[in-house]
Write a protein that holds these residues in place. Structure first.
Motif, PDB file in Angstrom:
ATOM      1  N   ILE A 177       0.814  -1.205   0.000  1.00 18.12           N
ATOM      2  CA  ILE A 177       0.000   0.000   0.000  1.00 18.12           C
ATOM      3  C   ILE A 177       0.856   1.267   0.000  1.00 18.12           C
ATOM      4  CG2 ILE A 177      -0.227   0.200   2.523  1.00 18.12           C
ATOM      5  CD1 ILE A 177      -3.173   0.885   2.054  1.00 18.12           C
ATOM      6  N   ALA A 178       2.068   1.172   0.556  1.00 18.87           N
ATOM      7  CA  ALA A 178       2.954   2.343   0.619  1.00 18.87           C
ATOM      8  C   ALA A 178       3.367   2.820  -0.773  1.00 18.87           C
ATOM      9  CB  ALA A 178       4.192   2.011   1.442  1.00 18.87           C
ATOM     10  N   TYR A 179       3.256   1.952  -1.771  1.00 19.70           N
ATOM     11  CA  TYR A 179       3.646   2.329  -3.134  1.00 19.70           C
ATOM     12  C   TYR A 179       2.880   3.557  -3.621  1.00 19.70           C
ATOM     13  CZ  TYR A 179       4.004   2.048  -8.233  1.00 19.70           C
ATOM     14  OH  TYR A 179       4.189   2.343  -9.558  1.00 19.70           O
ATOM     15  N   PHE A 180       1.621   3.672  -3.224  1.00 17.52           N
ATOM     16  CA  PHE A 180       0.781   4.765  -3.696  1.00 17.52           C
ATOM     17  C   PHE A 180       0.973   6.066  -2.918  1.00 17.52           C
ATOM     18  CE2 PHE A 180      -2.285   1.378  -5.317  1.00 17.52           C
ATOM     19  CZ  PHE A 180      -1.941   1.596  -6.642  1.00 17.52           C
ATOM     20  N   ALA A 181       1.743   6.024  -1.865  1.00 23.13           N
ATOM     21  CA  ALA A 181       1.886   7.211  -1.014  1.00 23.13           C
ATOM     22  C   ALA A 181       2.810   8.259  -1.614  1.00 23.13           C
ATOM     23  CB  ALA A 181       2.396   6.803   0.367  1.00 23.13           C
ATOM     24  N   GLU A 182       3.769   7.825  -2.412  1.00 19.85           N
ATOM     25  CA  GLU A 182       4.744   8.746  -2.996  1.00 19.85           C
ATOM     26  C   GLU A 182       4.364   9.106  -4.422  1.00 19.85           C
ATOM     27  OE1 GLU A 182       7.107  10.011  -1.180  1.00 19.85           O
ATOM     28  OE2 GLU A 182       6.608   8.754   0.550  1.00 19.85           O
ATOM     29  N   ALA A 183       4.711  10.313  -4.843  1.00 19.13           N
ATOM     30  CA  ALA A 183       4.379  10.790  -6.188  1.00 19.13           C
ATOM     31  C   ALA A 183       5.095   9.957  -7.249  1.00 19.13           C
ATOM     32  CB  ALA A 183       4.747  12.258  -6.331  1.00 19.13           C
ATOM     33  N   THR A 184       4.498   9.903  -8.431  1.00 22.20           N
ATOM     34  CA  THR A 184       5.097   9.196  -9.555  1.00 22.20           C
ATOM     35  C   THR A 184       4.988  10.055 -10.810  1.00 22.20           C
ATOM     36  OG1 THR A 184       5.019   7.179 -10.891  1.00 22.20           O
ATOM     37  CG2 THR A 184       2.927   8.050 -10.147  1.00 22.20           C
ATOM     38  N   ASN A 185       5.866   9.814 -11.774  1.00 21.85           N
ATOM     39  CA  ASN A 185       5.776  10.496 -13.074  1.00 21.85           C
ATOM     40  C   ASN A 185       5.545   9.470 -14.184  1.00 21.85           C
ATOM     41  OD1 ASN A 185       8.233   9.237 -13.151  1.00 21.85           O
ATOM     42  ND2 ASN A 185       9.451  11.077 -13.567  1.00 21.85           N
TER      43      ASN A 185
END
Length: 285
Positions: A177-185
């Motif tokens: 679930i932590a994968y979605f916590a940080e911004a992505t490009n």
């Protein structure tokens, strides 16, 4: 003659809006019946069912966290859909005292999506956050409707196990679930005709619980946000989605949809859905 009555059980349960929904429909239809919330802790589930099994006026109960899976072992019969999902959210008492378990979550979840699902899409993807009883129904329902799934949980191994059990054979993915916590490009597919959903199927964001850590850079253009949390109705997850320009569906849609199926099983009458707007206003006060 005793008045037929039903409950919604869970731990916690004070936040449940189910009594308002069923009470509203009973009043509109003029049906003599009662529906109340009952706080049942995990260790008292068997005692609760034993107490009411022999009560001829008790017609059943809805089941919420954390009992949707553990209640199965206490029942006499399980509907095939509930057995496939491995979770029960509705128990109906028969005249002989037998208890039958059903799951109305999948159909309730899909109800507000049906107009969209009637259309053809180039590709359907859903990002599902959560691995509990409601997530099981959502995973199965969306896989059946042609979605590629990304299931996120605190334990990715549990997420993968749900995929293997409920949506085998697809190109699905399990992630922390932590994968979605940080911004992505990440460069998303922005073609017209794609359908993307981002679904909070966890308790995160519920009143008294931590917020859901989701950065909306993980959502492709036009993604729809769907939060099954109902207290509060407008969650930080949904507010952030709107601020990022995404359409939203709140938890009342699933709650009312699944309740409608349960109501008919309990009271033998279809709820008056023509009053949905009035009901939603009451539920959001």
């Amino acid at each position: 003659m005793s008045v037929p009555h039903a409950h919604v059980i869970g731990d916690p349960i004070a936040q449940s809006k189910s009594p308002l929904i069923h009470g509203f429909w009973l009043e509109k239809l003029g049906i003599a019946g009662r529906y109340k919330a009952r706080h049942v802790e995990a260790g008292n589930l068997g005692e609760y069912l034993a107490r009411y099994r022999d009560d001829g006026s008790w017609i059943g109960c809805n089941v919420t966290m954390p009992h949707k899976q553990t209640i199965i072992g206490h029942l006499d019969q399980i509907d095939p859909v509930a057995r496939t999902l491995g979770a029960v959210n509705t128990v109906v008492r028969q005249e002989n005292g037998a208890l039958i378990g059903f799951n109305t979550d999948a159909d309730g979840f899909l109800e507000p999506l049906l107009p969209i699902l009637k259309s053809q899409h180039l590709f359907r993807m859903a990002r599902i956050i959560g691995t509990g009883g409601a997530a099981r129904a959502i995973i199965a329902a969306l896989a059946h409707n042609g979605f590629t799934l990304v299931v996120a949980g605190r334990n990715p191994e549990k997420a993968q196990a749900l995929i293997d059990e409920l949506a085998p054979g697809g190109e699905h993915h399990a992630i922390p679930i932590a994968y979605f916590a940080e911004a992505t490009n990440f460069a998303f597919d922005d073609r017209e005709g794609c359908l993307d959903l981002v679904i909070n199927a966890s308790p995160l964001g519920m009143r008294g619980s931590p917020e859901l850590p989701f950065d909306w850079s993980h959502a492709p253009p036009g993604s729809m946000a769907y939060d099954i949390v109902t207290d509060p109705v407008e969650t930080p997850f949904l507010n952030a989605a709107r601020e990022a320009g995404h359409p939203t569906i709140n938890g009342l849609s699933m709650l009312v949809g699944q309740a409608a199926i349960a109501f008919e099983k309990f009271f033998g009458a279809a709820p008056p859905r023509e009053h949905d707007n009035e009901l939603h206003e009451i539920l959001t006060r």
